[in-house]
Design a protein around this motif. Structure first.
Motif, PDB file in Angstrom:
ATOM      1  N   PRO A   1       4.644   1.236  -7.484  1.00 27.04           N
ATOM      2  CA  PRO A   1       3.863   0.073  -7.907  1.00 27.04           C
ATOM      3  C   PRO A   1       4.250  -1.189  -7.144  1.00 27.04           C
ATOM      4  N   VAL A   2       3.327  -2.113  -7.105  1.00 24.95           N
ATOM      5  CA  VAL A   2       3.606  -3.440  -6.548  1.00 24.95           C
ATOM      6  C   VAL A   2       4.587  -4.113  -7.500  1.00 24.95           C
TER       7      VAL A   2
ATOM      8  N   ALA B   1       0.824  -1.204   0.000  1.00 25.82           N
ATOM      9  CA  ALA B   1       0.000   0.000   0.000  1.00 25.82           C
ATOM     10  C   ALA B   1       0.861   1.259   0.000  1.00 25.82           C
TER      11      ALA B   1
ATOM     12  N   GLN C   1      -4.598  -6.414  -8.105  1.00 28.60           N
ATOM     13  CA  GLN C   1      -4.421  -5.677  -9.350  1.00 28.60           C
ATOM     14  C   GLN C   1      -3.091  -6.042 -10.005  1.00 28.60           C
TER      15      GLN C   1
ATOM     16  N   GLU D   1      -6.037  -5.038  -2.355  1.00 22.99           N
ATOM     17  CA  GLU D   1      -6.483  -4.590  -3.681  1.00 22.99           C
ATOM     18  C   GLU D   1      -5.292  -4.399  -4.616  1.00 22.99           C
ATOM     19  N   ALA D   2      -4.209  -3.796  -4.113  1.00 26.04           N
ATOM     20  CA  ALA D   2      -3.013  -3.558  -4.931  1.00 26.04           C
ATOM     21  C   ALA D   2      -2.391  -4.876  -5.382  1.00 26.04           C
TER      22      ALA D   2
ATOM     23  N   THR E   1      -6.426  -1.777   1.176  1.00 29.82           N
ATOM     24  CA  THR E   1      -5.710  -1.175   0.045  1.00 29.82           C
ATOM     25  C   THR E   1      -4.568  -2.066  -0.424  1.00 29.82           C
TER      26      THR E   1
END
Length: 75
Positions: free
Chosen positions: A13-14, A9, A52, A48-49, A45
């Motif tokens: 970027p991841v 989070a 995605q 979700e990341a 969050t």
């Protein structure tokens, strides 16, 4: 087994570069203390990341989510 520790989070970027070829992702998503906003950031969050990033990488690993304080022996 390869372990990747990341702030999912946080800024930036991841690291999707780590996902190709991965068969499973184990995501331990529970904040043990802090405000409601901190809990949302580090649990919702972050999850979700990660989801995605998996979709972006085009991989379909098994996702194991340990997101309850009970998993960590608390409570």
């Amino acid at each position: 087994v390869e372990v990747l520790v990341a702030d999912l989070a946080g800024p930036g970027p991841v690291p999707v570069r780590a996902l190709p070829g991965v068969q499973a992702v184990i995501h331990c998503a529970a904040r043990l203390s802090g405000t409601e906003d901190q809990h949302r950031r580090d649990t919702v969050t972050a999850t979700e990341a990660l989801c995605q990033a998996i979709l972006t990488a085009g991989t379909r690993p098994r996702l194991v989510l340990a997101g309850s304080l009970a998993v960590y022996g608390a409570g």
